[in-house]
Design a protein around this motif. Structure first.
Motif, mmCIF file in Angstrom:
data_model
loop_
_atom_site.group_PDB
_atom_site.id
_atom_site.type_symbol
_atom_site.label_atom_id
_atom_site.label_comp_id
_atom_site.label_asym_id
_atom_site.label_seq_id
_atom_site.Cartn_x
_atom_site.Cartn_y
_atom_site.Cartn_z
ATOM 1 N N ALA A 618 0.829 -1.207 0.000
ATOM 2 C CA ALA A 618 0.000 0.000 0.000
ATOM 3 C C ALA A 618 0.861 1.255 0.000
ATOM 4 O O ALA A 618 0.544 2.249 -0.665
ATOM 5 N N SER A 619 1.972 1.197 0.740
ATOM 6 C CA SER A 619 2.873 2.357 0.750
ATOM 7 C C SER A 619 3.501 2.573 -0.620
ATOM 8 O O SER A 619 3.587 3.719 -1.100
ATOM 9 N N GLU A 620 3.928 1.490 -1.276
ATOM 10 C CA GLU A 620 4.502 1.633 -2.617
ATOM 11 C C GLU A 620 3.474 2.161 -3.603
ATOM 12 O O GLU A 620 3.780 3.028 -4.433
ATOM 13 N N THR A 621 2.256 1.652 -3.507
ATOM 14 C CA THR A 621 1.197 2.139 -4.399
ATOM 15 C C THR A 621 0.914 3.615 -4.147
ATOM 16 O O THR A 621 0.679 4.393 -5.086
ATOM 17 N N THR A 622 0.955 4.018 -2.889
ATOM 18 C CA THR A 622 0.741 5.434 -2.561
ATOM 19 C C THR A 622 1.825 6.310 -3.171
ATOM 20 O O THR A 622 1.545 7.396 -3.711
ATOM 21 N N HIS A 623 3.077 5.842 -3.121
ATOM 22 C CA HIS A 623 4.166 6.608 -3.736
ATOM 23 C C HIS A 623 3.967 6.724 -5.245
ATOM 24 O O HIS A 623 4.207 7.797 -5.831
ATOM 25 N N ARG A 624 3.553 5.611 -5.875
ATOM 26 C CA ARG A 624 3.306 5.673 -7.326
ATOM 27 C C ARG A 624 2.177 6.651 -7.649
ATOM 28 O O ARG A 624 2.251 7.410 -8.623
ATOM 29 N N ILE A 625 1.112 6.621 -6.824
ATOM 30 C CA ILE A 625 -0.005 7.541 -7.072
ATOM 31 C C ILE A 625 0.448 8.987 -6.936
ATOM 32 O O ILE A 625 0.082 9.862 -7.739
ATOM 33 N N ASN A 626 1.282 9.258 -5.933
ATOM 34 C CA ASN A 626 1.776 10.628 -5.743
ATOM 35 C C ASN A 626 2.653 11.051 -6.917
ATOM 36 O O ASN A 626 2.595 12.211 -7.374
ATOM 37 N N ALA A 627 3.470 10.097 -7.429
ATOM 38 C CA ALA A 627 4.314 10.425 -8.583
ATOM 39 C C ALA A 627 3.460 10.722 -9.814
ATOM 40 O O ALA A 627 3.736 11.677 -10.569
ATOM 41 N N ILE A 628 2.436 9.892 -10.024
ATOM 42 C CA ILE A 628 1.549 10.145 -11.164
ATOM 43 C C ILE A 628 0.838 11.478 -11.000
ATOM 44 O O ILE A 628 0.655 12.229 -11.965
#
Length: 798
Positions: A618-628
């Motif tokens: 979930a943390s990795e997905t959150t980082h990807r969402i923030n990058a997008i």
């Protein structure tokens, strides 16, 4: 029979015959009884009043001196047992058959109304109508094992035209924010905000009665040292369901036991201040009660003034309604009180003119009614089948169609539309409805096929999306009229023939959520997803599936513990001697996790590792969402810059359409692709959060079980005496952590237990008085405790 409908429930009331209200007179015993002025008839139902003429009025004196009142009974020097047998026993017994009942005590202050209704709580033999009614209700419930009867009670006080709940002091009754109000509905009158308490045994009902009695408002004056300053209504609600599943009817009833405040002449009572104000309200409400009774006794009156005061409004369905109404008029037998006695007897005679129409209150259980209707439907289908066979008709199926029959009708409809079937045979109404339904299904399928075919050949563009249209026109893919520009030639492509799979930004991705993996692994044997494999151990050991209930979890844990205890029995026989001083709980907890609690500790660690892994994802997905999201912001800024630059350089239009350059068109496509990625990643994050919440639930349950097992093990290992260790060995019926019943006797009986056993054997009134005295003792203990605490708080303040 009259039917009343309210919401989704139906109420059926079986009407009875009209009957007169029963009125009795109870004379208060006194040493100064006026034998010359008050006499009784031989039938013990007539009371005659005789007054001597006042000679001071002269020779011509038209003063009335004789009165005769015909009532249902005169109770003179009658015991409490005789009063209850005469007045209330039939009303209470009929209440269990579905008839509402009301018993009311009326009279001047000090005439014995409260004694008649409640009695003396100090002596079991002197108890009044109310406690005897409660006792009779529970006795009759024991005699009716074929019915499940629930009893509820409430206690209302009307003081100075205000409503109060006498049972609001109980700890589980929360404070009422809004004042109580009287509400009417088709089923009767009820008090909104009044607490109603479920009583499963006689002692609980007595405790509620004594609790309410301690909260009543009383005062002292010359006529009565403990005069009730309010009207009180104790109501017993009963609901009887038959234990036979086929019986859909159940009955409800209620008994109102009304203790009215006494009417008083202010000159005799000498009331002053607050007591004077209370007497004013009491006399006013009793006057309105008499007006309502007079109106009910007049057959020509259409309007009954029930709303003049709170007392008559609360008793609207009890005065002249569909209940058994009994009035007990309490009078003095002294000459000094003869004027008030005449007033009370006049009220009783007016009450006898009132008629009621007792009726059984029957209701229908919706669930049982549905089951009975299903049975009746099955019987009707059987009768139809017999009728068809006798009429030489083909066998007609009246049941709902299954999937095979629906598929056959669908095939007939398709062949009919294709022309290979000339007509469809009509069998029954269900078949006709299904034929039309299948026509609708075929039509929708054809519409979907046409739409999907068009989507494979063309790309649909929203006419209102001007940015996309202008970008496509700028690229030269369509002209101003929206027609296709260019053909596939190896270097470019025509927008109309591009396959759907080659669209930019299209991703083929198949995913399942955590719950879908877990449920599919439970349904299919031998097939499991990676997520289900990770949780396979915890699901098999602790059975903490989403559909499992707490009770099932506890049973499974108990079986696991018994199995582990059985397998470890040789080790327990060789267990070392316990230390003289128990170790600290942290040290013992580490030993427990390595020995007896190793299995649950392993499951706990595995579930926790899965939870940490989900959190990491979930943390990795959150980082990807923030990058997008940051890339979307940058793209929006670049697009806005291109738009502003285009506006500064001058916009190009072709036949009213805006022309954009290739760079701005690419930014538009990139922005759409980024938004699509953002939505996909955000959906993955939502699924991960659901998985994390479920994993957290598993971890919490394992932690709770680990701590509970540790407490049992710690107490068993270091605190249970050596001679009780045998009782908690595997195979014994006693669960670890519990004392065997055979060993409790050796610990010695408590003094209170001895006193209770002695009290039950030596009570003078017999075993029937146990509940009465137990409730009385509990109430007195509570009152003494409250008084002690109040005194302690006052001492601290000083």
């Amino acid at each position: 029979m009259m039917r009343r409908k309210n919401g989704d429930k139906r109420y059926f009331t079986r009407m009875g015959t009209r009957k007169k209200v029963h009125a009795f007179v109870r004379v208060k015993p006194t040493d100064d009884f006026a034998h010359e002025m008050i006499t009784y008839g031989d039938d013990n139902k007539t009371i005659d009043i005789h007054l001597k003429k006042d000679t001071r009025r002269g020779v011509v004196n038209n003063q009335q001196t004789d009165w005769s009142f015909k009532l249902d009974g005169v109770l003179h020097d009658a015991s409490q047992d005789l009063v209850y047998e005469t007045v209330a026993k039939d009303v209470v017994s009929q209440a269990l058959d579905g008839y509402n009942g009301t018993i009311m005590c009326y009279g001047q202050t000090g005439a014995g109304k409260t004694y008649t209704m409640t009695g003396a709580t100090e002596n079991y033999k002197h108890r009044g109508i109310l406690p005897r009614a409660l006792q009779q209700v529970f006795r009759m419930i024991e005699e009716r094992p074929t019915h499940a009867i629930t009893v509820r009670v409430s206690y209302l006080e009307i003081y100075n035209e205000s409503l109060f709940d006498l049972l609001s002091t109980l700890p589980y009754v929360g404070p009422s924010v809004t004042p109580m109000t009287i509400v009417e509905n088709p089923q009767g009158v009820f008090i909104k905000g009044l607490s109603v308490h479920l009583t499963s045994q006689e002692e609980d009902a007595f405790s509620l009665l004594f609790e309410g009695e301690t909260n009543r408002i009383i005062a002292s004056h010359t006529m009565n040292k403990s005069s009730s300053r309010s009207h009180c209504i104790f109501t017993i609600y009963m609901e009887a369901h038959s234990r036979t599943l086929s019986n859909e009817k159940y009955i409800t009833s209620k008994i109102n036991l009304v203790d009215l405040a006494g009417s008083e002449r202010l000159g005799k009572s000498g009331s002053e201040g607050r007591v004077l104000k209370e007497a004013t309200y009491i006399n006013k409400s009793l006057s309105f009660l008499e007006q309502a009774i007079i109106a009910l006794g007049d057959q020509k009156r259409d309007h009954i003034p029930f709303r003049q005061c709170k007392l008559t409004h609360a008793l609207k369905d009890s005065l002249g309604g569909n209940c058994n109404l009994v009035l007990v008029t309490n009078i003095y037998g002294e000459a000094a009180q003869l004027e008030e006695t005449l007033s009370s007897l006049r009220f009783a005679s007016r009450m006898k003119l009132v008629t009621t129409e007792p009726a059984i209150n029957e209701k229908y259980d919706a669930e049982r009614m549905v089951k009975n209707l299903e049975k009746e439907l099955a019987l009707l289908k059987q009768e139809l089948a017999i009728h068809d066979s006798l009429a030489n008709r083909t066998l007609v199926n009246y049941d709902p169609m299954d999937e095979i029959q629906i598929a056959e009708i669908n095939s007939q409809v398709r062949r009919y539309l294709e022309g290979t079937l000339d007509e469809i045979d009509i069998i029954n109404l269900r078949q006709i409805q299904e034929v039309f339904n299948q026509f609708r299904v075929v039509l929708r399928q054809q519409e979907q096929e046409v739409e999907s075919s068009l989507r494979r050949k063309y790309t649909l563009v929203d006419k209102n999306d001007f940015a996309t249209i202008s970008a496509v026109q700028k690229a030269g893919l369509i002209d101003v009229d929206g027609h296709l520009v260019g053909e596939p030639d190896g270097q470019g492509f025509g927008l109309g023939v591009a396959p759907f799979s080659t669209k930019p930004g299209k991703k083929s991705k198949s995913k399942k959520t955590f719950k879908e993996h877990f449920s599919s692994s439970a349904r299919k044997e031998g097939a499991s997803s990676p997520v289900s494999k990770e949780l396979e151990v915890s699901a098999s050991k602790s059975q903490l599936t989403p559909s499992s209930k707490d009770g099932d979890v506890k049973d499974m844990l108990l079986r696991d513990r018994e199995t582990s205890n059985t397998s470890d029995s040789p080790k327990e026989e060789l267990r070392p001697l316990r230390p003289s001083t128990p170790p600290s709980k942290p040290v013992a907890f580490e030993d427990f996790k390595n020995e007896r609690g190793s299995e649950i500790n392993r499951i706990f660690k595995e579930n926790k590792s899965i939870l940490n892994e989900r959190r990491k994802k979930a943390s990795e997905t959150t980082h990807r969402i923030n990058a997008i999201k940051r890339e979307i912001d940058v793209t929006k800024e670049a697009l806005n810059f291109q738009k502003s630059l285009r506006e500064k350089q001058g916009e190009y239009e072709n036949k009213g359409l805006m022309i954009i350059d290739e760079e701005e068109f690419l930014l538009i496509l990139k922005l759409k692709d980024l938004k699509k990625q953002y939505r996909t990643e955000y959906q993955d994050l939502r699924d991960l959060r659901a998985e994390i919440q479920y994993c957290q639930h598993l971890v919490d349950q394992c932690r709770h079980r680990l701590l509970t097992e540790f407490d049992i093990w710690y107490n068993e290992s270091f605190f249970v005496p050596e001679d009780l260790q045998v009782a908690v060995k595997p195979g014994c019926s006693i669960r670890p952590g519990m004392m065997p019943v055979s060993r409790i006797v050796s610990l010695g009986e408590d003094d209170q237990d001895k006193f209770n056993q002695l009290q039950q054997t030596v009570l003078p009134e017999g075993p029937d008085s146990i509940s009465f005295y137990n409730a009385k003792v509990k109430t007195e203990q509570k009152q003494n405790y409250l008084k002690t605490m109040m005194g302690f708080q006052q001492t601290q303040r000083k």
